[in-house]
Design a protein around this motif. Structure first.
Motif, short mmCIF file in Angstrom:
data_model
loop_
_atom_site.label_atom_id
_atom_site.label_comp_id
_atom_site.label_asym_id
_atom_site.label_seq_id
_atom_site.Cartn_x
_atom_site.Cartn_y
_atom_site.Cartn_z
N SER A 60 24.75 50.22 37.46
CA SER A 60 24.62 49.80 36.01
C SER A 60 26.56 48.89 35.92
N GLU A 61 26.88 49.19 36.92
CA GLU A 61 28.94 48.12 37.10
C GLU A 61 28.22 47.32 37.46
N LYS A 62 26.58 47.07 38.88
CA LYS A 62 25.97 45.74 39.34
C LYS A 62 25.92 44.87 38.17
N GLN A 63 25.19 45.47 37.63
CA GLN A 63 24.65 44.56 36.33
C GLN A 63 25.30 44.32 35.57
N PHE A 64 26.57 44.67 35.32
CA PHE A 64 27.52 44.45 34.35
C PHE A 64 28.19 43.28 34.81
N PHE B 215 33.37 41.79 44.81
CA PHE B 215 33.23 42.62 43.04
C PHE B 215 34.31 42.95 42.21
N ASN B 216 35.13 43.56 42.53
CA ASN B 216 36.31 43.73 41.63
C ASN B 216 36.66 42.98 41.12
N LEU B 217 36.53 41.60 41.64
CA LEU B 217 37.32 40.62 40.54
C LEU B 217 36.78 39.71 40.16
N ARG B 218 34.86 40.16 40.59
CA ARG B 218 34.40 39.53 39.34
C ARG B 218 34.03 40.08 38.37
#
Length: 193
Positions: A111-115, A181-184
């Motif tokens: 879900s986080e990837k999709q977000f 990932f976290n920067l995005r």
């Protein structure tokens, strides 16, 4: 004052030359420091430490360029100063290793990837101004911020990063993907959609 006179004056410990060198490169090098630091004060500390080492090691730079072979390109002063500033940031990381290198408990759930990928990276970057990008970078953990900057901005290889930070090459690669990932995720939250 040309570059040779500036270097010569700095090697003679002339305050006017040292001040001129500092003022010429302050803005560019402060920008480098801000990318590695969590805030303005930490960036200033990294910058000051870096310039102290620049003045202490300027003879090495000068001698290396003087001894180079005629067909070998010389290292530009700006390029060398930037390397010294990055080295200062790395020393800062090593000196604060407890704070900087904590094991990550971040796991990427679907879900986080999709977000985080709903907006493309390119669209996120183009819709953010430099201040937002810096703020998003500064919200990364110190180790992620360092690895992201070393690889993505300063173009160090994973092997070079692993040697600089005294971590495995796998850890450097893994941390880079988590940093991205976290920067995005940070940018997605900060950039109006």
């Amino acid at each position: 004052m040309n570059e040779e006179d500036l270097i010569s004056g700095c090697l003679k410990h002339e305050r006017a030359s040292q001040r001129a060198l500092y003022e010429i490169y302050f803005s560019k090098m402060m920008h480098v420091c801000i990318r590695y630091a969590k805030n303005q004060q930490e960036a200033k500390n990294i910058l000051l430490d870096g310039f102290k080492n620049i003045f202490n090691n300027l003879r090495i730079f000068s001698d290396a360029n003087a001894k180079r072979k005629k067909d070998a390109p010389s290292v530009s002063l700006e390029e060398w100063i930037k390397k010294e500033i990055v080295a200062s940031a790395i020393r800062h990381i090593h000196n604060n290793k407890r704070e900087y290198f904590v094991s990550s408990t971040v796991s990427v759930r679907d879900s986080e990837k999709q977000f985080s990928t709903e907006l493309s990276d390119e669209k996120i970057i183009h819709s953010a101004d430099k201040q937002i990008i810096i703020k998003a970078l500064q919200q990364l953990t110190p180790s992620y911020r360092a690895i992201y900057n070393l690889h993505e901005v300063d173009e160090y290889s994973h092997l070079e990063i692993s040697k600089l930070l005294d971590i495995s090459e796998y850890t450097a690669k893994d941390s880079l993907s988590k940093a991205k990932f976290n920067l995005r995720k940070n940018l997605t939250r900060m950039v109006p959609q």
